[in-house]
Design a protein around this motif. Structure first.
Motif, short mmCIF file in Angstrom:
data_model
loop_
_atom_site.label_atom_id
_atom_site.label_comp_id
_atom_site.label_asym_id
_atom_site.label_seq_id
_atom_site.Cartn_x
_atom_site.Cartn_y
_atom_site.Cartn_z
N VAL A 25 0.84 -1.20 0.00
CA VAL A 25 0.00 0.00 0.00
C VAL A 25 0.87 1.24 0.00
N MET A 26 1.89 1.26 0.87
CA MET A 26 2.75 2.44 0.95
C MET A 26 3.58 2.64 -0.31
N GLY A 27 3.91 1.55 -0.97
CA GLY A 27 4.65 1.66 -2.21
C GLY A 27 3.89 2.38 -3.30
N GLU A 59 3.06 12.82 5.11
CA GLU A 59 1.95 13.09 6.04
C GLU A 59 1.74 11.92 6.99
N LEU A 60 1.84 10.70 6.47
CA LEU A 60 1.68 9.51 7.30
C LEU A 60 2.77 9.45 8.37
N LEU A 61 4.01 9.73 7.97
CA LEU A 61 5.12 9.73 8.91
C LEU A 61 4.92 10.78 9.99
N SER A 62 4.47 11.97 9.57
CA SER A 62 4.21 13.04 10.53
C SER A 62 3.12 12.65 11.51
N PHE A 63 2.06 12.02 10.99
CA PHE A 63 0.96 11.57 11.84
C PHE A 63 1.45 10.59 12.90
N MET A 91 1.49 10.84 16.93
CA MET A 91 0.86 9.82 17.77
C MET A 91 1.86 9.25 18.78
N GLY A 92 3.09 9.07 18.36
CA GLY A 92 4.13 8.57 19.26
C GLY A 92 4.37 9.54 20.40
N GLN A 93 4.41 10.83 20.10
CA GLN A 93 4.60 11.84 21.13
C GLN A 93 3.44 11.84 22.12
#
Length: 65
Positions: A28-30, A39-43, A47-49
């Motif tokens: 899917v990410m490919g 945007e996904l990485l930022s999200f 969420m991790g924070q």
């Protein structure tokens, strides 16, 4: 001995399921654009924070900055 074999079997099944999920996610990410992946990485970073802060509150009763 029987419980150990059952537990090992379920562990192997979970590993296989995780591998299948990872393969699907990579597929899917490919297909995603650079912008979508960014945007996904930022999200997930956000969420991790948030998870870290909430976990600190639950464990220690305070938020680390």
């Amino acid at each position: 001995m029987g419980a150990t074999v059952r537990n090992a079997g379920s562990y192997i099944e979970r590993l296989k399921l995780n591998e299948e999920r990872e393969k699907m996610a990579r597929g899917v990410m490919g297909k995603m654009t650079v912008e979508q992946l960014s945007e996904l990485l930022s999200f997930y970073h956000t969420m991790g924070q948030i998870c870290s802060e909430v976990l600190d509150i639950k464990i220690n009763g305070f938020v680390s900055q």
